[in-house]
Design a protein around this motif. Structure first.
Motif, mmCIF file in Angstrom:
data_model
loop_
_atom_site.group_PDB
_atom_site.id
_atom_site.type_symbol
_atom_site.label_atom_id
_atom_site.label_comp_id
_atom_site.label_asym_id
_atom_site.label_seq_id
_atom_site.Cartn_x
_atom_site.Cartn_y
_atom_site.Cartn_z
ATOM 1 N N LEU A 9 -13.379 16.871 24.241
ATOM 2 C CA LEU A 9 -14.434 16.570 25.203
ATOM 3 C C LEU A 9 -15.034 17.837 25.788
ATOM 4 C CD1 LEU A 9 -16.057 14.586 26.921
ATOM 5 C CD2 LEU A 9 -14.131 14.522 28.532
ATOM 6 N N ILE A 10 -14.205 18.787 26.180
ATOM 7 C CA ILE A 10 -14.715 20.006 26.802
ATOM 8 C C ILE A 10 -15.610 20.761 25.833
ATOM 9 C CG2 ILE A 10 -12.677 21.362 26.169
ATOM 10 C CD1 ILE A 10 -14.806 21.689 29.386
ATOM 11 N N ARG A 12 -17.373 19.385 23.392
ATOM 12 C CA ARG A 12 -18.612 18.613 23.231
ATOM 13 C C ARG A 12 -19.566 18.849 24.402
ATOM 14 N NH1 ARG A 12 -17.154 13.068 23.386
ATOM 15 N NH2 ARG A 12 -14.927 13.502 23.516
ATOM 16 N N ARG A 13 -19.015 18.983 25.599
ATOM 17 C CA ARG A 13 -19.866 19.240 26.770
ATOM 18 C C ARG A 13 -20.588 20.579 26.681
ATOM 19 N NH1 ARG A 13 -15.326 17.845 30.981
ATOM 20 N NH2 ARG A 13 -15.518 15.575 31.151
ATOM 21 N N ASN A 14 -19.996 21.517 25.962
ATOM 22 C CA ASN A 14 -20.556 22.865 25.893
ATOM 23 C C ASN A 14 -21.510 23.075 24.723
ATOM 24 O OD1 ASN A 14 -19.175 23.764 28.187
ATOM 25 N ND2 ASN A 14 -17.333 24.248 26.997
ATOM 26 N N ALA A 263 -20.660 12.620 25.932
ATOM 27 C CA ALA A 263 -19.831 13.618 26.611
ATOM 28 C C ALA A 263 -20.541 14.202 27.823
ATOM 29 C CB ALA A 263 -19.461 14.744 25.635
ATOM 30 N N ARG A 264 -21.862 14.220 27.799
ATOM 31 C CA ARG A 264 -22.628 14.755 28.920
ATOM 32 C C ARG A 264 -22.647 13.799 30.103
ATOM 33 N NH1 ARG A 264 -27.668 18.240 27.421
ATOM 34 N NH2 ARG A 264 -26.640 19.780 26.092
ATOM 35 N N SER A 267 -17.875 12.249 33.750
ATOM 36 C CA SER A 267 -17.644 13.117 34.915
ATOM 37 C C SER A 267 -16.766 14.299 34.521
ATOM 38 C CB SER A 267 -16.957 12.323 36.022
ATOM 39 O OG SER A 267 -16.556 13.168 37.066
ATOM 40 N N SER A 268 -17.082 15.471 35.010
ATOM 41 C CA SER A 268 -16.363 16.688 34.642
ATOM 42 C C SER A 268 -14.904 16.660 35.078
ATOM 43 C CB SER A 268 -17.050 17.917 35.240
ATOM 44 O OG SER A 268 -17.086 17.827 36.657
ATOM 45 N N GLU A 272 -9.477 14.095 29.446
ATOM 46 C CA GLU A 272 -9.711 13.647 28.092
ATOM 47 C C GLU A 272 -8.718 12.557 27.707
ATOM 48 O OE1 GLU A 272 -10.383 18.031 26.460
ATOM 49 O OE2 GLU A 272 -10.807 16.482 24.994
#
Length: 272
Positions: A9-10, A12-14, A263-264, A267-268, A272
């Motif tokens: 997930l992290i 994908r967010r980036n 993924a965007r 919530s941060s 995961e």
């Protein structure tokens, strides 16, 4: 090749952008479906860089750069990139070799073309060849009955014996003079038009493809993805993608896009 669900997930967010093959990755059975086109539009609207990286010809790529929801296109397996600036109403074209060399190479490619078609029964010059500027495309299953892998390998070998770089896609074998490829021109595009050093920023981009000519991209990008039909080339890929979708072709492309965009929305602080 891990299931797409294992793409962290992290990571994908980036992701800042998606580079992708067209035939049998974006398209399905030779057609661009509405959902696949909408997936490109969704990425573009979400602020991701959207860049097809294809073996298709310059004539097609001019249209793609102008008309599709993309930021640029790399075509003919790295022979050029086109980027259309809608504000300037100007097409920015960058080639791996200059026009004089391309013209000289064309005559050589035409003679090689004739020898290959005569030597490999069932193959044909690709229907899109008249719109190409820098390479030769031999059709082994787009508009002809599918040839066996041995015949495809023979086309590759014949091209290499003539001094060409040769790569097989899911439909054509492409051959060209020079050492450029999809990756080298993608790096040039990202540096010259977007101020991005892909060597340093490769983890911020996804490449998605389906066939042997995508192998340099699969090897380079840690987050490379294959649509499920890439499995048909098991044992024929110099490098494999890190992840693979459940669905094939355009549906697999849509699966990846949905996964990245979702993924965007998470919530941060959500684990995961």
């Amino acid at each position: 090749m891990l299931p797409l669900a294992e793409f962290p997930l992290i990571a994908r967010r980036n992701i800042r952008g998606v580079l992708f093959d067209i035939d049998d990755t974006l398209t399905t059975d030779g057609r661009l479906t509405a959902p696949a086109y909408a997936a490109m539009e969704a990425m573009h609207c979400a602020g991701l860089l959207v860049v097809p990286v294809t073996g298709r010809p310059a004539g097609w790529c001019d249209h793609i750069a102008r008309m599709w929801p993309v930021d640029a296109v790399v075509g003919e397996n790295g022979a050029f990139y086109f980027r259309y600036d809608h504000g300037e109403r100007a097409m920015h074209r960058r080639y791996a070799v200059d026009a004089t060399i391309r013209v000289a190479n064309r005559a050589r490619l035409d003679s090689i073309r004739d020898r290959i078609v005569a030597a490999v029964p069932g193959c044909a010059v690709a229907a899109d060849q008249p719109y190409r500027e820098a390479d030769l495309a031999i059709d082994f299953c787009e508009d002809v009955a599918r040839l066996p892998p041995a015949a495809v390998d023979n086309i590759v070998t014949l091209m290499q014996q003539e001094g060409l770089t040769a790569k097989a896609s899911s439909i054509h074998v492409n051959g060209w003079f020079g050492g450029h490829d999809k990756l080298s021109m993608a790096k040039a595009l990202m540096s010259e038009r977007f101020g991005t050093d892909l060597d340093a920023q490769r983890r911020a981009f996804v490449f998605v493809g389906d066939s042997p000519n995508d192998a340099p991209m699969f090897a380079f990008f840690p987050h490379a993805v294959g649509v499920a039909n890439v499995r048909a080339f098991a044992g024929r890929l110099i490098a494999e993608p890190a992840y693979v979708t459940q669905a094939v072709s355009g549906a697999g492309f849509c699966e990846l896009v949905d996964f990245l965009l979702a993924a965007r929305l998470v919530s941060s602080d959500n684990p995961e």
